[in-house]
Write an enzyme that holds these catalytic residues in place. Sequence first.
Site, PDB file in Angstrom:
ATOM      1  N   LYS A   1       0.849  -1.202   0.000  1.00 43.77           N
ATOM      2  CA  LYS A   1       0.000   0.000   0.000  1.00 43.77           C
ATOM      3  C   LYS A   1       0.884   1.252   0.000  1.00 43.77           C
ATOM      4  O   LYS A   1       1.898   1.277   0.698  1.00 43.77           O
ATOM      5  CB  LYS A   1      -0.909  -0.041   1.238  1.00 43.77           C
ATOM      6  CG  LYS A   1      -1.990   1.035   1.259  1.00 43.77           C
ATOM      7  CD  LYS A   1      -2.908   0.898   2.488  1.00 43.77           C
ATOM      8  CE  LYS A   1      -3.999   1.965   2.479  1.00 43.77           C
ATOM      9  NZ  LYS A   1      -4.914   1.843   3.638  1.00 43.77           N
TER      10      LYS A   1
ATOM     11  N   SER B   1     -10.081   2.215   2.596  1.00 47.04           N
ATOM     12  CA  SER B   1      -9.116   2.875   1.758  1.00 47.04           C
ATOM     13  C   SER B   1      -8.134   1.927   1.054  1.00 47.04           C
ATOM     14  O   SER B   1      -7.527   2.320   0.069  1.00 47.04           O
ATOM     15  CB  SER B   1      -8.290   3.846   2.602  1.00 47.04           C
ATOM     16  OG  SER B   1      -7.464   3.145   3.515  1.00 47.04           O
TER      17      SER B   1
ATOM     18  N   SER C   1     -10.664   0.095   6.824  1.00 46.20           N
ATOM     19  CA  SER C   1      -9.961   0.178   5.541  1.00 46.20           C
ATOM     20  C   SER C   1      -9.295  -1.109   5.066  1.00 46.20           C
ATOM     21  O   SER C   1      -8.812  -1.170   3.935  1.00 46.20           O
ATOM     22  CB  SER C   1      -8.900   1.280   5.595  1.00 46.20           C
ATOM     23  OG  SER C   1      -9.484   2.544   5.465  1.00 46.20           O
TER      24      SER C   1
END
Lengths: 95, 493
Positions: free
Chosen positions: B79, B159, B183
Site C-alpha cells: 500500500k 481505503s 480500511s
Amino acid sequence: MSVDLATVKRVAHLARIAVTDEDAARMEGELNVILGFVEQLSEVDVEGIEPMTSVTPMAMRKRTDAVTDGSKAEDIVANAPETTDNFFLVPKVVE
Amino acid sequence: MTDLTRLTIAQARDEMNKGTFSSLDLTDAYLAAIDAANPAINAYVKITPDKAREMAKASDTRRAGGTAGALEGIPLGIKDLYATQGVHTQACSHVLDGFEPRYESTVTANLWADGAVMLGKLNMDEFAMGSSNETSYYGPVINPWRAEGSNANLVPGGSSGGSAAAVAALLCAGATATDTGGSIRQPAAFTGTVGIKPTYGRCSRWGIAAFASSLDQAGPIARDVRDAAILLKSMASVDDKDTTSVDLPVPDYEAALGGSVKGLKIGIPREYRIEGMPAEIDALWQQGIAWLKDAGAEIVDIELPHTKYALPAYYIVAPAEASSNLARYDGVRYGLRVPGKDIAEMYEKTRAEGFGEEVKRRIMIGTYVLSAGYYDAYYLRAQKVRTLIKRDFELAFDAGVDAILTPATPSSAFAIGDVNLASDPVKMYLNDIFTVTVNMAGLPGIAVPAGLDPQGLPLGLQLIGRPFEEETLFKTAHVIEQAAGRFEPKKWW
C-alpha cells in the site's frame, strides 16, 4: 452546533488551507452535515466516565535514553523542494 | 507455467521449496499479469519491475544457499501509505509529489527480512481517508468483480482498495494494507478476499504515514485465511521506533488453522441488526451463525449498547488526530510546494492544492473540534464515549464470549461515482458502521468472504476477537471459509 461562513474561513486559516469564497460556502454545508451527524453524542450519559487516552491497558515502554541515530542531514533534506547547504529554504519570515 | 499467479502464498511456498519453479519465474508471472491488467484495474500506482526481479534473484540465491525465510520469494504489493526506501511513497496524495523516503517502514522491512519480493506500490484513498478508493490522486481502482450480466464499474472499497483489487485480480500473492475505521475489512469484503486488522499495537506503525495514530493498524489482505495468517506472522513485531507496539511473542498463526471451534462462545450483537439492513446481509449473517453452530460453537446473544455512537465518535477522534498529523505537509520538507508572497501564503496555497476535498474536509472538522471553546464539547466527549464502547466489548468478553460474529459491510460493492453517496459525506461514512467499533476499542477483526449477493457480488462476515487473540479469529474464520468456499471474479480485463 453548526458553523457559519466566517467560522469556516477562520478554521481554514487555522488549518492553513487557502479557500475561495466558493470553497468556503460549499464547505459550510458539508461541515454542518457532519457536525449534525456527530451531534447525537450529546445524548450519551458520560457522567463520571474517564476519557480514553490509550486503547491498550499497558504502560508505555520507554527506550534507553541514548543517541542511536543521526548525522543524516543529506538524507533529511533529500526530498525538500528547496535547500542549500543542508538547510531547508523558505520565503523570508522576519523582515 | 502460465498459471503461477493462481497459487496461494502457501502453495507457492511449498512448490518453491520443492524446486518446481523459482521466485524469478513467479515474479515474472506477476509482472506480466500486472502489465496486462493494470490499465483496466488501476491497482498499482507504481510498478517496480527492476527491483522486483533483483529481489527475486537474491531470494533464489538465498534459497539455493539453504537460508529460506518464511516468505522466501513471495511477490507482494505494498500500500502506498508504507514508506519504501527510494521508491514512490505518497499516500496517493498530490501533496507528497515525488517523495521517495530514505528509510523503510518497519512492517515492510520485516517482510523483506523474511524473503518477500516487492512488485510495486498500491493505490488507496488519499491518506487512507475514504471507503471507495475514489479520493486517490491517482484515480479510482476498479473492482475486479462486476454484477452478473453487467459491465458497470464498481468500487473495490477503501481505503485499501488497490490492495484488495490486486489480490482479487491475482496481481500479487498478497498485499499490505492499513485499517483506521474499516480500511482493510471493507475492501476485503467487497472483493471476496480475506483481511485482518490485528489488535492495536500488534504491528509497528513506524514508517506508515499517520492518519489517526490511536486507531491506525497495519494488516494484510490475502486470498485466503491461511495466507493472511502467514503474512501477519511476518508483519507483526515489537519495535523501539513505535512505543505503542507491544512486546508480546508473535504466535504461529498458521498453526491455529484447522483447530476445533467446539465449545467456543460466539457472541451475536443485537445492535448490529440495523434498520433497513438488506435481506441478503441478514441471510448471510444467519448462514454464518449456522455454520459455526454446526462446527460445535455455542451461539449467544450479546449487547453492545453504545454501538450506534461509534461512528459519530470516530468522526471526531479520527479527524482531530488527522488534522494534527497532516500539519507536517506544508511544502517545506518534502513534496509539493506552491509559492506564495510570504511563508503563510506558501503553506496555505500548498495545502489547498496538495490535499483533495475529503482530506480537507477532515482536516477542517478536526481543526474545528480541537479549537478553543469546542474541545470539551466534541473531543473530550468523544473520548469518553470511546471508553464506553470499549467497556461494552469488555463486558461481553468477561461474560465468556470468545469472538463476535457480525456482517462486514452493510452492502456489497457499489458503483463508481455513485451520485447518492457523493452528495452526502455521511452516507459514505456509513460503510464503516460494522467495522469502526473495532478500531475504537483497539480489538482485532477479520473479514472473511462468506457468499454472493443476488447480483453475484461477494459479501463478507466479520469476526471480532479479544485483544491479541488473533489465533481465535484465524481458526474461526477458517471454519467459515471451509463452509463457504472461495470466490473468484470472472476475468473481464
